[in-house]
Design a protein around this motif. Structure first.
Motif, mmCIF file in Angstrom:
data_model
loop_
_atom_site.group_PDB
_atom_site.id
_atom_site.type_symbol
_atom_site.label_atom_id
_atom_site.label_comp_id
_atom_site.label_asym_id
_atom_site.label_seq_id
_atom_site.Cartn_x
_atom_site.Cartn_y
_atom_site.Cartn_z
ATOM 1 N N GLY A 1 -26.269 9.405 -39.135
ATOM 2 C CA GLY A 1 -25.084 10.028 -38.577
ATOM 3 C C GLY A 1 -24.015 10.349 -39.608
ATOM 4 O O GLY A 1 -22.985 10.902 -39.289
ATOM 5 N N ASN B 1 -18.922 2.857 -22.009
ATOM 6 C CA ASN B 1 -17.990 3.916 -22.416
ATOM 7 C C ASN B 1 -18.563 4.942 -23.386
ATOM 8 O O ASN B 1 -17.951 5.974 -23.604
ATOM 9 C CB ASN B 1 -16.732 3.301 -23.025
ATOM 10 N N GLY C 1 -18.686 5.369 -26.520
ATOM 11 C CA GLY C 1 -17.841 5.833 -27.626
ATOM 12 C C GLY C 1 -16.412 6.163 -27.255
ATOM 13 O O GLY C 1 -15.573 6.321 -28.124
ATOM 14 N N SER C 2 -16.124 6.293 -25.973
ATOM 15 C CA SER C 2 -14.770 6.672 -25.601
ATOM 16 C C SER C 2 -13.883 5.442 -25.393
ATOM 17 O O SER C 2 -14.383 4.341 -25.195
ATOM 18 C CB SER C 2 -14.792 7.520 -24.327
ATOM 19 N N LEU C 3 -12.592 5.658 -25.451
ATOM 20 C CA LEU C 3 -11.618 4.605 -25.163
ATOM 21 C C LEU C 3 -10.355 5.276 -24.630
ATOM 22 O O LEU C 3 -9.997 6.366 -25.070
ATOM 23 C CB LEU C 3 -11.249 3.816 -26.419
ATOM 24 N N SER D 1 -7.629 2.511 -27.422
ATOM 25 C CA SER D 1 -7.455 3.168 -28.714
ATOM 26 C C SER D 1 -6.450 2.434 -29.596
ATOM 27 O O SER D 1 -6.425 2.610 -30.803
ATOM 28 C CB SER D 1 -6.984 4.609 -28.518
ATOM 29 N N LEU E 1 -18.439 12.815 -38.465
ATOM 30 C CA LEU E 1 -17.891 12.182 -37.258
ATOM 31 C C LEU E 1 -17.072 13.198 -36.475
ATOM 32 O O LEU E 1 -16.641 14.214 -37.007
ATOM 33 C CB LEU E 1 -16.977 11.008 -37.647
ATOM 34 N N LYS F 1 -13.557 11.997 -30.058
ATOM 35 C CA LYS F 1 -14.421 10.815 -29.977
ATOM 36 C C LYS F 1 -13.986 9.896 -28.824
ATOM 37 O O LYS F 1 -14.802 9.324 -28.127
ATOM 38 C CB LYS F 1 -14.352 10.081 -31.321
ATOM 39 N N THR F 2 -12.690 9.761 -28.642
ATOM 40 C CA THR F 2 -12.182 8.754 -27.712
ATOM 41 C C THR F 2 -12.102 9.251 -26.268
ATOM 42 O O THR F 2 -11.990 8.449 -25.351
ATOM 43 C CB THR F 2 -10.793 8.253 -28.179
ATOM 44 N N CYS F 3 -12.171 10.569 -26.044
ATOM 45 C CA CYS F 3 -11.916 11.116 -24.705
ATOM 46 C C CYS F 3 -12.917 10.603 -23.662
ATOM 47 O O CYS F 3 -14.116 10.856 -23.771
ATOM 48 C CB CYS F 3 -11.940 12.638 -24.733
ATOM 49 N N PRO F 4 -12.435 9.855 -22.635
ATOM 50 C CA PRO F 4 -13.357 9.275 -21.661
ATOM 51 C C PRO F 4 -13.871 10.267 -20.616
ATOM 52 O O PRO F 4 -14.859 9.988 -19.958
ATOM 53 C CB PRO F 4 -12.521 8.183 -20.969
#
Lengths: 190, 239
Positions: A25, A82, A84-86, A91, B145, B151-154
């Motif tokens: 990755g 999740n 990878g999301s938060l 966050s 990345l 990346k964080t969007c739920p």
């Protein structure tokens, strides 16, 4: 360029290794102009569970090699909840450890006092032990009105910390249960 | 291969994960905020806040709607700020991604002129005189990345990838949303790298949601500065 056979094998070997690593990755091919380095480069990765609500999102903690302090926390892409999301609270997880406004010593507010004062860990732990023991012994009930064994005290309640993660909560509630508490709460349930 | 964002405001819940993830990754300090009668906070983008989720309560067709708009730099395909600056060491476009990058050398620019040239009113001046805004998390993108906000969007409101892929997703999603709201549209999709999908009139979301001639405040001064810019800058700008 004069490349010998031996040299050529060396080069292609290095390329193959590069491809193998980039499969994880990360693109490791040299970037020409304005190449930037990740702040998490060389950091140690540890997985954790977000402590804030009942959803239980997974996160990766990046810890710096030099000082062992947290440099980044972000969602764990491999976590089933999740992926990878938060949210905004998750966050901000790194601030649990890295924030100059954090309390680093126990604080005590005496009954009816308006002031908080710094106390030593020794004093605080001894005082908690003393008071829990006194209250528990004075209020502990072995049986309820129906004669059933309950072994509980309803005079002490616990509202667990918002910064405790799953494993810490387990240890904490095990301790509270062993004391006979029944009023045990945590942020994740509120 | 250039990059783009696709931001689907119809699935945004305004959790502000993007806003915080941005700050967290970039180690930017918090702002002192106050209660302004809305939970939209802070009030605006700043030198230390590159991303703000705009929240508006609007009555549309007799129904109360809460409109969310995660605002950030649009990384214009032809950035007026870059043009206005005319100094590639201060504002440049990253070739591989198309990200518009501000360096510490923005200190030497006329900040007012740059801010006025932005059709979306994004760049902000710091105490040290330099300008700052979203940089597409170029460090992350160069290392494979996603930008911190994406990346964080739920909910999947924030998307990032190759431009043609993003445009494809955007158009597909537009078709779906159109069935529910006729006013749905993509905002300035041909001109920017941050493509928003809105379900209602974009002006309801935010004053600067879409670029307009009124917003594009190229002042007389800016126009003159552009005319007298050294020829080599213009030439290098064409490359």
């Amino acid at each position: 360029m004069n490349v010998t056979r031996r040299g050529f094998i060396k080069i292609s070997g290095a390329t193959a290794a590069g491809i193998a690593v980039s499969g994880m990755g990360f693109d490791l091919s040299p970037v020409k102009a304005h190449a930037l380095t990740l702040k998490t480069k060389d950091a140690k990765e540890t997985t954790t569970i977000c402590c804030y609500c009942g959803v239980g999102c997974g996160a990766i903690v990046h810890t710096g090699k030099d000082k062992g302090r947290v440099i980044n926390i972000e969602g764990d892409p491999d976590h089933v909840i999740n992926r990878g999301s938060l949210c905004s609270k998750g966050s901000a997880l790194s601030q649990l450890a890295e924030n100059k406004n954090r309390l680093t010593e126990p604080m005590y507010r005496a009954p009816n006092s308006k002031e908080w004062k710094k106390v030593s860990w020794e004093w605080a732990l001894a005082e908690i032990t003393k008071r829990v023991k006194a209250t528990r012994e004075a209020t502990f009930t072995l049986k309820n009105e129906k004669g059933q064994t309950v072994n509980r005290t309803t005079a002490i309640a616990s509202v667990g910390s918002a910064a405790l993660d799953n494993e810490e909560c387990w240890i904490y509630q095990a301790l509270m249960r062993s004391l006979g508490l029944v009023y045990i709460e945590h942020q994740a349930r509120i | 291969m250039s990059k783009s964002f696709f931001i689907d405001t119809t699935v945004c819940t305004a959790c502000r994960g993007c806003q915080v993830a941005c700050k967290q990754w970039k180690n930017l300090p918090a702002e002192i905020t106050k209660n302004r009668g809305t939970i939209e906070n802070p009030a605006d983008v700043s030198f230390n806040t590159y991303k703000v989720v705009r929240m508006r309560e609007e009555v549309i067709d007799g129904k109360l709607r809460w409109l969310f708009f995660p605002e950030q730099c649009r990384h214009c395909i032809e950035p007026p700020c870059l043009d206005t600056a005319g100094d590639k060491s201060a504002i440049f476009k990253d070739d591989a991604t198309g990200a518009v990058i501000y360096t510490a050398k923005t200190k030497g620019l006329n900040a007012k002129e740059i801010i006025e040239s932005c059709p979306y009113n994004i760049p902000r001046k710091g105490k040290n005189g330099a300008l700052a805004k979203c940089d597409m998390c170029l460090d992350r993108v160069q290392n494979g990345l996603l930008p911190a906000c994406v990346k964080t969007c739920p909910t999947g409101a924030m998307n990032f990838g190759e431009r043609d892929e993003m445009l494809a997703i955007a158009n597909k999603r537009l078709g779906e949303v159109k069935k529910i709201s006729q006013a749905a549209r993509l905002l300035d999709a041909d001109d920017v790298r941050v493509i928003y999908l809105v379900a209602y009139n974009p002006e309801l979301y935010h004053k600067f949601a879409v670029a307009s001639v009124d917003n594009l405040g190229i002042t007389r001064q800016t126009a003159l500065a552009k005319m007298f810019r050294p020829v080599k800058n213009i030439a290098s700008g064409l490359v």
